[in-house]
Design a protein around this motif. Structure first.
Motif: not given
Length: 403
Positions: A258-279
């Motif tokens: 979703a992030a890549l699909g909404n580029l270009p952008a002037d500013v990106a603020v990555c405030a999400a606590a993204v899980a480091d690992w997936t199963v």
């Protein structure tokens, strides 16, 4: 100027209500169309006649007035405006707003309006400092309600402290700021928020304790300053912010897409606590527990790094990329290392160890780290952190702006 802008002014019952008359006069001077709504207690301090004379419009007071309901109706009154201003906003009215009460015309209008709201608190300093008032205000700010004041100084009871309503000039300036074209007009912003959930099977997942409150507050603050905001959020128990395009995802891969699909952008603020690992061996069916059988083995694989990917997006890279570092120890040391490792421009670092109450709470204490140094911000409401960060972003992105 406020030519033609429609303002609903709610006057509640405090001694500071006399200042509302000057607010009306100044708004009229600037060309605003001001309609006024008085609570019952407000009429003990200012008369409906004085308010009507200054505003040039009928004054509204009674929820059950058959004449008023026929002419305009309380729902139309609350929505047929560009901004709702509450001045003064007593502790009682703030509490009603925070808890969704609607037992008079003022609280009903505030509950039903879909327009921006600006409140000018006014009360005794002990009421202002009471935990209930602080919690109510944090709740309201989290919903995107704007504030001006209160100020410090002499109070009506002969005491002194923080609780004086902002002066009429300050209130009018805040109104002009909210109704003017914001400093981020024309700026496209991308914000990620909340946790990601990585499925173990159809009913279980790996996740974290992020509430999304800070990321949602940042999206709201950026939109308030005029930015075109897209919020990409993992699973949270929060309403979508008003005026923001919200995309709901669950996993880290979905968030990255979703992030890549909404580029270009002037500013990106990555405030999400993204899980480091997936199963990597997630089951398509619910894993069953059998007596005496060992627990199933769960194999983990690294999730894509959203912050690093956006920082390395080539020609599509936002002009400003901001990451968050949620740490439980050595906060500054780990955050500075993350800034260098990810290739972003700024890192907002905070301590999320259990004793801080940051996860799920309404307050935060952060450090803004960039190549030019570290800013240590005090412990303030997450909405205030968001507003301060939004203004820093606006300063950076304006022509000639710098860190």
């Amino acid at each position: 100027m406020l030519d033609g802008r429609r303002i609903l002014l709610v006057i509640s019952g405090g001694i500071a209500a006399y200042k509302s008359l000057e607010v009306i006069r100044r708004l009229r001077e600037r060309g605003a169309d001001v309609r006024c709504l008085l609570t019952h207690n407000a009429t003990q301090f200012v008369t409906p006649l004085a308010v009507q004379t200054l505003s040039g419009n009928k004054v509204f007071q009674d929820t059950f007035s058959l004449t008023d309901e026929h002419e305009i109706g309380h729902i139309t009154l609350a929505r047929d405006c560009d901004l709702v201003v509450v001045a003064p906003a007593t502790a009682n009215l703030l509490a009603k707003m925070a808890h969704g009460l609607a037992d008079d015309l003022a609280s009903t209008a505030l509950l039903v309006t879909d327009q921006p709201i600006l409140v000018a608190p006014a009360m005794n300093f002990r009421m202002w400092e009471h935990p209930a008032t602080r919690a109510n205000l944090a709740t309201l700010k989290g919903r995107g309600i704007h504030t001006v004041g209160p100020n410090a100084g002499p109070l009506a009871e002969g005491e002194s402290g923080i609780g004086r309503m902002a002066e009429p000039g300050e209130i009018v300036a805040a109104i002009e700021g909210l109704l003017a074209k914001g400093p981020l007009a024309g700026i496209k912003a991308l914000v990620t928020s909340g946790p990601t959930f990585e499925p173990i099977d159809p009913v279980r997942f790996i996740g974290n304790r992020s509430s999304g409150k800070q990321g949602h507050a940042i999206a709201t603050a950026l939109a308030r300053l005029g930015a075109d905001v897209t919020l990409i959020t993992g699973p949270v128990r929060l309403a979508d912010p008003s005026g923001v395009r919200t995309i709901h995802v669950e996993t880290a891969r979905e968030m990255l897409g979703a992030a890549l699909g909404n580029l270009p952008a002037d500013v990106a603020v990555c405030a999400a606590a993204v899980a480091d690992w997936t199963v990597s061996n997630a089951s398509k069916e619910k894993r069953k527990k059998y007596p005496g059988a060992p627990p199933p083995a769960i194999e983990l694989a690294a999730n894509p790094d959203i912050l690093a990917t956006l920082s390395e997006a080539g020609s599509a890279r936002p002009r400003l990329v901001i990451g968050f570092a949620a740490e439980t120890e050595k906060v500054l040391e780990h955050a500075k290392a993350k800034l260098a490792r990810k290739g972003c421009d700024w890192i907002v670092a905070n301590d999320v160890s259990p004793a801080t109450g940051t996860f799920g709470g309404d307050f935060n204490s952060v450090h803004l780290i960039s190549a030019s140094g570290t800013e240590d911000w005090p412990r303030i409401a997450k909405a205030d952190v968001a507003e301060r960060l939004a203004w820093r972003i606006a300063d950076f992105l304006k022509p000639g702006g710098a860190e």
